[in-house]
Enzyme design. Structure first.
Site, PDB file in Angstrom:
ATOM      1  N   ARG A  25       0.820  -1.221   0.000  1.00  0.00           N
ATOM      2  CA  ARG A  25       0.000   0.000   0.000  1.00  0.00           C
ATOM      3  C   ARG A  25       0.850   1.267   0.000  1.00  0.00           C
ATOM      4  NH1 ARG A  25      -5.525  -1.191   1.767  1.00  0.00           N
ATOM      5  NH2 ARG A  25      -5.899  -3.003   0.481  1.00  0.00           N
ATOM      6  N   ARG A  29      -3.977   6.448   0.855  1.00  0.00           N
ATOM      7  CA  ARG A  29      -4.573   7.642   1.462  1.00  0.00           C
ATOM      8  C   ARG A  29      -3.665   8.419   2.410  1.00  0.00           C
ATOM      9  NH1 ARG A  29     -10.492   6.639   3.639  1.00  0.00           N
ATOM     10  NH2 ARG A  29     -10.259   4.440   3.133  1.00  0.00           N
ATOM     11  N   ARG A  38      -7.480  10.765  -6.337  1.00  0.00           N
ATOM     12  CA  ARG A  38      -8.700   9.973  -6.152  1.00  0.00           C
ATOM     13  C   ARG A  38      -9.941  10.859  -6.293  1.00  0.00           C
ATOM     14  NH1 ARG A  38     -11.272   6.054  -1.660  1.00  0.00           N
ATOM     15  NH2 ARG A  38     -12.185   7.958  -0.882  1.00  0.00           N
ATOM     16  N   ASP A  75      -6.692  -3.559  -7.480  1.00  0.00           N
ATOM     17  CA  ASP A  75      -7.159  -4.209  -6.255  1.00  0.00           C
ATOM     18  C   ASP A  75      -7.441  -5.678  -6.540  1.00  0.00           C
ATOM     19  OD1 ASP A  75      -8.080  -3.402  -3.375  1.00  0.00           O
ATOM     20  OD2 ASP A  75      -9.521  -4.890  -4.083  1.00  0.00           O
ATOM     21  N   TYR A 152     -14.149 -12.712   0.148  1.00  0.00           N
ATOM     22  CA  TYR A 152     -15.017 -11.540  -0.090  1.00  0.00           C
ATOM     23  C   TYR A 152     -16.231 -11.924  -0.940  1.00  0.00           C
ATOM     24  CZ  TYR A 152     -11.219  -8.754   1.825  1.00  0.00           C
ATOM     25  OH  TYR A 152     -10.274  -8.234   2.664  1.00  0.00           O
TER      26      TYR A 152
HETATM   27  O1  1CP Z   1       0.304   0.476  -3.318  1.00  0.00           O
HETATM   28  C1  1CP Z   1      -0.464  -0.529  -3.307  1.00  0.00           C
HETATM   29  O2  1CP Z   1      -0.206  -1.548  -2.674  1.00  0.00           O
HETATM   30  C2  1CP Z   1      -1.729  -0.332  -4.073  1.00  0.00           C
HETATM   31  C3  1CP Z   1      -2.359  -1.500  -4.748  1.00  0.00           C
HETATM   32  C4  1CP Z   1      -3.282  -2.344  -3.865  1.00  0.00           C
HETATM   33  C5  1CP Z   1      -3.071  -3.681  -3.479  1.00  0.00           C
HETATM   34  C6  1CP Z   1      -1.835  -4.518  -3.725  1.00  0.00           C
HETATM   35  C7  1CP Z   1      -4.564  -1.970  -3.353  1.00  0.00           C
HETATM   36  C8  1CP Z   1      -5.189  -0.638  -3.495  1.00  0.00           C
HETATM   37  N1  1CP Z   1      -5.146  -3.076  -2.759  1.00  0.00           N
HETATM   38  C9  1CP Z   1      -4.246  -4.128  -2.811  1.00  0.00           C
HETATM   39  C10 1CP Z   1      -4.429  -5.503  -2.335  1.00  0.00           C
HETATM   40  C11 1CP Z   1      -5.606  -5.830  -1.478  1.00  0.00           C
HETATM   41  N2  1CP Z   1      -6.897  -5.342  -1.549  1.00  0.00           N
HETATM   42  C12 1CP Z   1      -5.589  -6.840  -0.475  1.00  0.00           C
HETATM   43  C13 1CP Z   1      -4.374  -7.710  -0.157  1.00  0.00           C
HETATM   44  C14 1CP Z   1      -3.396  -7.002   0.725  1.00  0.00           C
HETATM   45  C15 1CP Z   1      -3.918  -6.648   2.099  1.00  0.00           C
HETATM   46  O3  1CP Z   1      -4.138  -7.557   2.903  1.00  0.00           O
HETATM   47  O4  1CP Z   1      -4.106  -5.438   2.336  1.00  0.00           O
HETATM   48  C16 1CP Z   1      -6.863  -6.924   0.095  1.00  0.00           C
HETATM   49  C17 1CP Z   1      -7.319  -7.850   1.218  1.00  0.00           C
HETATM   50  C18 1CP Z   1      -7.689  -5.971  -0.591  1.00  0.00           C
HETATM   51  C19 1CP Z   1      -9.138  -5.729  -0.364  1.00  0.00           C
HETATM   52  C20 1CP Z   1      -9.339  -4.305  -0.023  1.00  0.00           C
HETATM   53  N3  1CP Z   1      -9.421  -3.305  -0.954  1.00  0.00           N
HETATM   54  C21 1CP Z   1      -9.374  -3.729   1.250  1.00  0.00           C
HETATM   55  C22 1CP Z   1      -9.190  -4.467   2.566  1.00  0.00           C
HETATM   56  C23 1CP Z   1     -10.490  -4.567   3.303  1.00  0.00           C
HETATM   57  C24 1CP Z   1     -10.464  -5.574   4.422  1.00  0.00           C
HETATM   58  O5  1CP Z   1     -11.265  -6.526   4.346  1.00  0.00           O
HETATM   59  O6  1CP Z   1      -9.632  -5.415   5.345  1.00  0.00           O
HETATM   60  C25 1CP Z   1      -9.558  -2.342   1.070  1.00  0.00           C
HETATM   61  C26 1CP Z   1      -9.714  -1.282   2.133  1.00  0.00           C
HETATM   62  C27 1CP Z   1      -9.561  -2.091  -0.330  1.00  0.00           C
HETATM   63  C28 1CP Z   1      -9.610  -0.785  -1.028  1.00  0.00           C
HETATM   64  C29 1CP Z   1      -8.272  -0.316  -1.475  1.00  0.00           C
HETATM   65  N4  1CP Z   1      -7.444  -1.017  -2.341  1.00  0.00           N
HETATM   66  C30 1CP Z   1      -6.285  -0.281  -2.574  1.00  0.00           C
HETATM   67  C31 1CP Z   1      -6.410   0.936  -1.831  1.00  0.00           C
HETATM   68  C32 1CP Z   1      -5.388   2.062  -1.833  1.00  0.00           C
HETATM   69  C33 1CP Z   1      -7.631   0.905  -1.147  1.00  0.00           C
HETATM   70  C34 1CP Z   1      -8.213   1.998  -0.281  1.00  0.00           C
HETATM   71  C35 1CP Z   1      -9.102   2.808  -1.134  1.00  0.00           C
HETATM   72  C36 1CP Z   1      -9.066   4.254  -0.786  1.00  0.00           C
HETATM   73  O7  1CP Z   1      -9.353   4.531   0.366  1.00  0.00           O
HETATM   74  O8  1CP Z   1      -8.759   5.094  -1.651  1.00  0.00           O
END
Ligand code: 1CP
Length: 344
Positions: A25, A29, A38, A75, A152
């Protein structure tokens, strides 16, 4: 073969001048410029679907910090969107899927998606990034493990427990296996097209594998990771693959035996012990507790050095956090982290 990139050298367990570092990540944010882009896109999903903007947010952390790899901005749940399951990213709640998969009928109704067409924007982002990135900064492509994506799809939202998923595993294991099999096929196609578009390493996120007991872990999670690894290695023998798990200490040796090149560790395992357990079979990536990012610069430096010294003077360490950067950490602490790792 030697690499011009520290990250690829460390993945190949070759010596490097200092440990490579990138952060899960790293785009997100905690960066004001991410929040601005965004907003410009209108929503998280729209950001992912606009290649110029997804490319921009991928590059933002690299402009601020001396990172050794870029990770595609996308994602693990975009494939749920491509399947038409009503994916929404709800500000305070995270992902929501309005049509979860809980029955044989739901599964039978799943469309056969064609990633190269249905997720064309992901590949366009990769192509743009490869034009923008300098040759010593490789681009990591990724997907969720079938188990973690299924979590999910079945649950319909993020939770700590995933009881609907675990209930399905005990009550209708054949149905869950059929879903995992389907996701395995989609994931191989999705990832191999990422490589064709220009991804230079791939990472599988098995964030929720740690929910399972050891027997179920092998059957419902690792078996499908192994199938994906074998399929990708058959297509691209020299492509490096990283497998990340949370709460996965019990299965280190099993994960090291899947054919991946590196294991991503969370912060609950001592990286030096992990190295002794897996030997030179795989590189290790990790594993600073993201919680340390809320402490002082002195504590941050001390904890980073503790991980470097626990791993020891061996090749094959990629520094990272044990999980993603939280959304409200001060960016200055990320700079301290990256610079401290490079100082060694
Ligand atoms: O820099 C990076 O790593 C950006 C790319 C990226 C990656 C590799 C994002 C962007 N998401 C992910 C992987 C991801 N997404 C995982 C595996 C890694 C981990 O455990 O964190 C998982 C479980 C998700 C699912 C997901 N998408 C969640 C987690 C929710 C939960 O159940 O805990 C969330 C909050 C998202 C949204 C998301 N994806 C990425 C971002 C930057 C965000 C936040 C969105 C925002 O607020 O703008």
């Amino acid at each position: 073969m030697t690499h011009s990139s520290r990250f690829l050298s460390a993945l190949a367990r070759q010596p490097v001048d200092c440990p490579p570092v990138w952060l899960m990540r790293q785009a997100g944010r905690y960066l004001p410029e991410y929040r601005a882009t965004r907003e410009q896109a209108g929503s998280f999903l729209q950001l992912c679907k606009t290649p110029e903007l997804a490319c921009e947010v991928t590059l933002q952390p690299l402009r601020r910090f001396d990172l050794d790899a870029a990770i595609l901005f996308a994602d693990i749940l975009l494939i749920a969107d491509a399947m038409g399951l009503g994916l929404q990213m709800v500000e305070t709640q995270g992902p929501v899927i309005t049509q979860p998969i809980r029955s044989a009928k739901d599964l039978a109704n799943l469309p056969h998606i064609h990633p190269e067409h249905d997720l064309a924007y992901v590949y366009q982002t990769i192509r743009l990034l490869r034009k923008e990135l300098p040759s010593h900064i490789p681009l990591i492509g990724f997907a969720g493990s079938p188990w973690t994506v299924a979590a999910y799809l079945v649950e319909g939202r993020g939770t700590k427990e995933f009881y609907a998923l675990r209930g399905l595993m005990y009550g209708q294991p054949d149905l869950l296996h059929a879903l995992l099999h389907y996701l395995t096929e989609v994931t191989v196609t999705y990832l191999s097209a990422q490589v064709k578009a220009g991804a230079q390493a791939l990472m599988l996120f098995d964030t929720w594998g740690g929910l399972l007991n050891p027997v179920h872990y092998l059957a419902f999670s690792l078996e499908y990771v192994r199938q994906i690894t074998h399929a990708l290695k058959a297509l691209y023998p020299s492509l490096p693959l990283i497998l990340y798990s949370k709460n996965g200490a019990a299965s280190l040796e099993a994960r090291a035996g899947t054919g991946v090149d590196a294991l991503g560790l969370d912060w609950t395992v001592d990286i030096g012990h992990a190295r002794q357990r897996v030997g030179q079979r795989v590189a290790l990536q990790g594993n600073l507790d993201p919680g340390v990012l809320y402490s002082s610069p002195e504590t941050l430096r001390k904890e980073i050095r503790a991980i470097l010294s626990s791993f020891g003077p061996y090749p094959g360490h990629i520094f990272n956090l044990g999980h993603g950067i939280p959304l409200d950490v001060p960016p200055d602490n990320i700079k301290i982290l990256v610079d401290t790792v490079h100082e060694g």
